[in-house]
Motif scaffolding. Structure first.
Motif, short mmCIF file in Angstrom:
data_model
loop_
_atom_site.label_atom_id
_atom_site.label_comp_id
_atom_site.label_asym_id
_atom_site.label_seq_id
_atom_site.Cartn_x
_atom_site.Cartn_y
_atom_site.Cartn_z
N ASP A 242 0.87 -1.17 0.04
CA ASP A 242 0.12 -0.12 -0.14
C ASP A 242 0.94 1.37 0.07
O ASP A 242 0.70 2.19 -0.84
CB ASP A 242 -0.74 -0.04 1.23
N LEU A 243 1.96 1.22 0.85
CA LEU A 243 2.56 2.34 0.82
C LEU A 243 3.49 2.60 -0.43
O LEU A 243 3.74 3.66 -0.99
CB LEU A 243 3.75 2.12 1.90
N LEU A 244 3.90 1.71 -1.13
CA LEU A 244 4.61 1.67 -2.67
C LEU A 244 3.55 2.29 -3.50
O LEU A 244 3.90 3.13 -4.36
CB LEU A 244 5.04 0.54 -2.79
N THR A 245 2.28 1.77 -3.42
CA THR A 245 1.42 2.41 -4.30
C THR A 245 1.01 3.70 -4.01
O THR A 245 0.81 4.43 -5.11
CB THR A 245 -0.07 1.33 -3.93
N SER A 246 1.03 4.21 -2.92
CA SER A 246 0.94 5.56 -2.44
C SER A 246 1.94 6.45 -2.12
O SER A 246 2.03 7.48 -1.60
CB SER A 246 -0.09 5.76 -1.31
N LEU A 247 3.19 6.31 -2.93
CA LEU A 247 4.46 6.66 -2.37
C LEU A 247 4.50 8.20 -2.80
O LEU A 247 4.99 9.11 -2.13
CB LEU A 247 5.42 6.04 -3.27
N ASP A 248 3.76 8.73 -3.97
CA ASP A 248 3.87 10.00 -4.42
C ASP A 248 3.22 10.83 -3.25
O ASP A 248 3.56 12.15 -3.23
CB ASP A 248 3.19 10.06 -5.64
N ALA A 249 2.29 10.28 -2.62
CA ALA A 249 1.56 10.93 -1.50
C ALA A 249 2.18 11.03 -0.08
O ALA A 249 1.79 11.42 0.94
CB ALA A 249 0.07 10.48 -1.26
#
Length: 510
Positions: free
Chosen positions: A461-468
């Motif tokens: 999940d963190l990798l998917t939302s890395l830009d945020a």
């Protein structure tokens, strides 16, 4: 190294390369005077299904049961034969026949000195009064083919011998073989061939029932390899039985757990096997060990290794006399047994590994084990233990810090906390596997550096939302972890330091 990959010839050649030019500075094991290499540890090429040689063995002159129902260290069995030890001797009979016990011929240095015996697959392990290992091979063949050896350890099961770990409460012999088991199943649901050789271990319950140490005949002569008990080592077992790398444990409250685990399954043998923390579900199974090792189109062995699986409560009185044995090919083909009583009848409770409930088999034999409390509720965590005292912390030149708490050599994964200078934090998972060694290692954590094969895992999940994510988190993931979910790293641990190569950082004991 026990069961190895590509076929028997390739196995031996590869191992020879690994150990070429190396010497073994092992713990001192007194040579009992008989240590033939024989053919111990090699797969059975042909099996003599007759009883040739049995008639030449002297009839037993001691009282022994007509049938053996449990694999313990007093009595044991494989698919063909039952074994028992009394008065320092070993006795044998056909497993399918009632009675008919005969006296096994033992090497002179072992005769009269046997303290325990355990059979699995085509091997029998005997322990003498000093805790030394003696292995009998070809135990699925006719008695005339049996041979003994006190050899154990590197290289290739020809080492000077080994012993039970100090403080052993219970021990068991386990053999996973290509001939009998064929395959085993990982956590992704993929089957993997056992390989051209076998996986043979002594599993020993130690440290007041809180640790399980395993001793492989192709690894250095030490007691350094461990498998944690359930609940991250907090489970205190009173009994242990293992067959074909499936261990069964129980505590004093009657809570049962099973686990499929050995050196190869753990992820430790990267020389011969290909492992991955990436999801292997849906990938095709390889047709053979060579294809699995070198061809990335096929499923690798899924890591982490299978964890402990809780078994249902037994609905009746039970003792600590427990047993597991293989019933056919595949890692699900296991039967569990526990001695007990039902409706005033003595016998045992039994279930297949994946069954949801136990059934009772009456034997009429007196109960031998110690009666357990067998609470109706789950009390598997009711034996408090002190957390591992090994906490480590370090600060990088860039100003972020890393912390590992309560590290345990047998417990994985371990939380890895990254804290940045602005107060933001990142929680990672550090997987560690006790890797392949050629030289003896002290047990546990000591001043001797202990090397692990490590993998840092980042939340999907963190990798998917890395830009945020905060800037410090984004920079760390991209620059240090390469933007990947899994990052392989070597890990070196001592009693005072903890080095994670992928982070370029050494942590100090805190």
């Amino acid at each position: 190294m026990s069961a190895r990959a590509i076929g028997r010839t390739a196995v031996l050649a590869a191992v020879a390369l690994v150990f070429a030019g190396m010497t073994t500075h092992s713990v001192t094991v007194a040579d009992p005077g008989c240590a033939p290499v024989g053919t111990v540890g090699t797969p059975e090429v042909t099996v003599d299904e007759s009883t040739a040689g049995l008639e030449a063995l002297a009839p037993a002159a001691v009282d022994l049961p007509e049938q053996v129902w449990f694999r313990t260290t007093a009595e044991s069995f494989n698919r063909r034969w039952s074994f028992a030890t009394r008065g320092g001797q070993v006795y044998v009979k056909e497993a399918a026949v009632l009675g008919g016990w005969r006296t096994v011929e033992l090497p002179g240095c072992l005769a009269g000195r046997v303290a325990g015996v355990s059979a699995d697959d085509d091997e029998v392990m005997a322990i003498d009064r000093d805790g030394r290992f003696f292995t009998m091979d070809h135990a699925l063949s006719a008695p005339r083919d049996w041979n003994w050896s006190s050899r154990y350890g590197t290289p290739l099961w020809t080492g000077p011998g080994n012993t039970l770990p100090p403080g052993t409460l219970a021990w068991t012999w386990s053999v996973l073989s290509p001939n009998e088991d064929h395959v085993w199943r990982d956590t992704a649901g993929n089957d993997h061939p056992v390989g051209g050789a076998k996986v043979s271990h002594v599993f020993a319950l130690t440290h007041d029932g809180r640790r399980i140490q395993y001793v492989d005949p192709w690894l250095p002569v030490d007691h350094s390899y461990e498998m944690a008990t359930p609940h991250g080592g907090r489970f205190q077992a009173v009994a242990l039985s293992t067959s074909a790398s499936t261990s069964l444990v129980v505590n004093r409250f009657g809570d049962f757990y099973t686990r499929l685990y050995d050196f190869d399954i753990s992820g430790a043998d990267k020389v011969f096997f290909r492992y991955s923390y990436e999801d292997q579900r849906g990938l095709p199974e390889a047709p053979d060990m060579l294809a699995e090792r070198v061809d990335g189109r096929y499923a690798a062995i899924q890591l982490p290794a299978p964890d402990w699986m809780r078994q249902p409560k037994v609905p009746g009185e039970i003792t600590d006399r427990i047993s597991v044995h293989k019933t056919g090919p595949g890692s699900a083909a296991r039967e569990l047994r526990v001695e007990g009583r039902d409706g005033g009848r003595n016998g045992f409770w039994t279930k297949r590994l994946t069954d949801e409930s136990w059934t009772f088999v009456a034997t009429g034999q007196p109960l031998v084990g110690t009666v357990l409390e067998n609470s109706a509720t789950d009390r598997s965590a009711d034996t408090p233990t002190t957390p591992s005292p090994y906490d480590y912390m370090g600060v990088s030149p860039q100003g972020w810090s890393a912390q590992v708490r309560a590290f345990d050599v047998a417990v994985t994964p371990t939380p890895l906390r990254i804290t940045f200078g602005d107060g933001d934090g990142l929680d990672l998972i550090l997987h560690t596997v006790d890797g392949l060694r050629q030289m003896p290692q002290e047990p546990g954590i000591s001043s001797q550096p202990r090397q692990f094969d490590g993998t840092i895992e980042l939340s999907a999940d963190l990798l998917t939302s890395l830009d945020a994510q905060p800037a410090a988190v984004r920079d760390f993931v991209r620059n240090i972890l390469g933007g990947k979910r899994f990052t392989d790293t070597s890990v070196a641990v001592t009693g005072t330091g903890f080095h994670i190569a992928a982070l370029g950082l050494s942590l100090n004991r805190s």
